[in-house]
Design an enzyme around this catalytic site. Structure first.
Site, PDB file in Angstrom:
ATOM      1  N   TYR A 280       0.853  -1.182   0.000  1.00  8.23           N
ATOM      2  CA  TYR A 280       0.000   0.000   0.000  1.00  8.23           C
ATOM      3  C   TYR A 280       0.890   1.233   0.000  1.00  8.23           C
ATOM      4  CZ  TYR A 280      -3.402   3.497   1.622  1.00  8.23           C
ATOM      5  OH  TYR A 280      -4.198   4.602   1.759  1.00  8.23           O
TER       6      TYR A 280
ATOM      7  N   LYS B  54       4.201   9.073   8.756  1.00  8.37           N
ATOM      8  CA  LYS B  54       3.918   8.485  10.071  1.00  8.37           C
ATOM      9  C   LYS B  54       4.867   8.973  11.173  1.00  8.37           C
ATOM     10  CE  LYS B  54       0.895   5.093   8.204  1.00  8.37           C
ATOM     11  NZ  LYS B  54       0.928   4.307   7.003  1.00  8.37           N
TER      12      LYS B  54
ATOM     13  N   ASP C  23       9.359   2.741  -0.169  1.00  3.87           N
ATOM     14  CA  ASP C  23       8.319   3.445   0.581  1.00  3.87           C
ATOM     15  C   ASP C  23       8.472   3.030   2.046  1.00  3.87           C
ATOM     16  OD1 ASP C  23       6.135   4.571   1.732  1.00  3.87           O
ATOM     17  OD2 ASP C  23       4.657   3.682   0.361  1.00  3.87           O
TER      18      ASP C  23
HETATM   19  C1  LIG Z   1       0.343   4.821   5.623  1.00  4.96           C
HETATM   20  C2  LIG Z   1       1.136   4.585   4.387  1.00  4.96           C
HETATM   21  C3  LIG Z   1       1.080   5.459   3.294  1.00  4.96           C
HETATM   22  C4  LIG Z   1       0.105   6.600   3.228  1.00  4.96           C
HETATM   23  O1  LIG Z   1       0.331   7.554   4.203  1.00  4.96           O
HETATM   24  P1  LIG Z   1      -0.863   8.569   4.598  1.00  4.96           P
HETATM   25  O2  LIG Z   1      -0.218   9.525   5.539  1.00  4.96           O
HETATM   26  O3  LIG Z   1      -1.934   7.719   5.209  1.00  4.96           O
HETATM   27  O4  LIG Z   1      -1.306   9.214   3.330  1.00  4.96           O
HETATM   28  C5  LIG Z   1       1.929   5.241   2.233  1.00  4.96           C
HETATM   29  N1  LIG Z   1       2.793   4.213   2.230  1.00  4.96           N
HETATM   30  C6  LIG Z   1       2.871   3.353   3.251  1.00  4.96           C
HETATM   31  C7  LIG Z   1       3.863   2.251   3.207  1.00  4.96           C
HETATM   32  C8  LIG Z   1       2.020   3.489   4.355  1.00  4.96           C
HETATM   33  O5  LIG Z   1       2.067   2.601   5.348  1.00  4.96           O
END
Ligand SMILES: *Cc1c(COP(=O)(O)O)cnc(C)c1O
Length: 428
Positions: free
Chosen positions: A139, A262, A234
């Site tokens: 994701y 995060k 990511d």
């Molecule tokens: C949470 C997450 C996102 C998206 O971040 P948001 O602040 O919710 O837009 C993107 N990549 C990864 C791996 C994530 O866990």
């Protein structure tokens, strides 16, 4: 249904600002959270829970950490937003680059989604290619070109996993299975010269925890190098959590681009993308790839992030996270074994994936037993009633924080024992 829930559902789609919070994947209604402190959260009726979700990852110090609150309050007294560069941005950018030393510059945005979306644009602008590759089960936020669920076959053409995304928008997205060098080799042999970017969570933690073999990630590094494509790690979840410099540091692999979020905001909305100078020179105002944000580099959010990273810098933080993670793993393992539930666990430091299924812990999305999600859906409300707050979906992970104590984890163990007993009574 309590009054707040009814009002929420009248005023907001599903009563929420983000879909999984609606508890659609588990039984029962979502409690409303009033406050959090340390490892605990309290609902509006006074119920207390040991929090194993940590706001979905950011709260590595636990709730309402005094140093973070103090930094936020101090910054807020000087104003909430200026739309001009502030000292906190420079300090946080330097702190990020010190932890990801292969990167030369860092651009702040407000969410992980924005970070990935911008990094994709930058990769396309830099390489002058259009095609991008992602992996099934990873994701990357809700930006259109990555909202693709592919079959697990070789290089499935993208099919959008949301309404409202035209097929043209995902036509340039290829989806590969995780844990499969051959599939990646095959795609690169066919299309390598067209690929701008390979994007992966090097520690996939958005469909449970799908630990990848180092060799697989090194293969992606080699293939992208050989074909002039960029590799994006990511690390929105793994950054600062599994090591100060995330999986890139743990593995000693240098990706071309990294996205963060995060923990970077310590509970405030902050995301970032970073790369070596040669690539970042293409970002406006230095170069032709446009990307901007009214609240980007917000001084209050920068202060929260900086305070969080400074606390994490204290000696022994990562050893403590490892120890707490190992204790949680052993505790959940014991409870599930005692209850006779087939299971496997996957863990890295303070992230734990709990698989209530036969066989080894899955490494790829297609190895997840979808039927196990139903068992989890029934366990979730029982655990909640016993005072443990876990993700309201089987396809998520548990996070421990530096605020958790050994006693908190023992409490989780006892709650899980009781919840599993009730599960056995209600579902023979
Ligand atoms: C949470 C997450 C996102 C998206 O971040 P948001 O602040 O919710 O837009 C993107 N990549 C990864 C791996 C994530 O866990």
């Amino acid at each position: 249904m309590n009054d707040l829930l009814a009002r929420a559902r009248r005023a907001m789609p599903g009563g929420v600002s983000s879909p999984v919070r609606a508890f659609g994947a588990v039984r029962g209604d979502p409690p409303f959270v009033a406050r959090g402190v340390g490892a605990s959260i309290f609902d509006v009726d006074g119920g207390e829970y040991v929090d194993l979700l940590g706001s979905w990852g950011p709260l590595i110090l636990g709730h309402a950490h005094p140093a973070v609150l103090e930094a936020v309050a101090r910054a807020a007294r000087d104003g909430l937003s200026f739309g001009a560069t502030c000292r906190g941005e420079v300090e946080l950018a330097e702190a990020v680059l010190a932890r990801f030393p292969f990167a030369g510059k860092c651009r702040f945005v407000s969410t992980g989604t924005e970070a990935v979306m911008s990094a994709v644009r930058l990769a396309r602008g830099f390489t002058q290619r259009s095609r991008i590759v992602k992996f099934e089960g990873c994701y990357h936020g809700h930006c259109d070109p990555l909202m693709v669920k592919g079959g697990s076959g070789l290089a499935t053409f993208g099919v959008a996993s949301s309404a409202g995304i035209p097929p043209e928008v995902v036509a340039m997205t290829e989806v590969l299975p995780l844990d499969d060098e051959a599939a990646a080799e095959e795609l690169f042999a066919r299309r390598g010269h067209e690929i701008a970017l390979v994007v992966i969570e090097p520690l996939p933690a958005n469909a449970g925890l799908l630990l990848q073999r180092e060799k697989f990630l090194r293969t992606l590094r080699r293939l992208t190098h050989e074909h002039g494509a960029l590799l994006l790690f990511d690390e929105v979840i793994s950054g600062f959590r599994v090591a100060p410099g995330g999986m890139a540091q743990r593995l000693g692999i240098e990706p071309d681009l990294v996205t963060l979020g995060k923990i970077l905001g310590g509970g405030m909305p902050v995301g970032a993308y970073l790369a070596r100078d040669e690539i970042m020179q293409h970002v406006a105002p230095l170069g032709p790839v446009y990307q901007a944000g009214t609240l980007s580099g917000n001084p209050v959010a920068m202060a929260a992030g900086l305070a969080t990273l400074r606390e994490l810098d204290r000696a022994g933080s990562y050893e403590r996270l490892e120890q707490l993670g190992a204790q949680l793993e052993a505790t959940i393992d014991r409870a599930l074994s005692r209850a006779g539930v087939a299971h496997a666990l996957s863990r890295m430091g303070s992230i734990l994936g709990v698989w209530m299924q036969q066989g080894p812990a899955p490494r790829a999305f297609h190895a997840i037993d979808q039927a196990a999600a139903e068992r989890y859906a029934r366990l979730h409300p029982l655990l909640l009633r016993e005072g443990v707050w876990m993700a309201p979906s089987y396809f998520e992970v548990c996070f421990v924080s530096l605020a958790h104590s050994g006693a908190d984890i023992e409490r989780v163990g006892r709650a899980l024992d009781r919840a599993l007993e009730q599960l056995a009574v209600t579902v023979p």
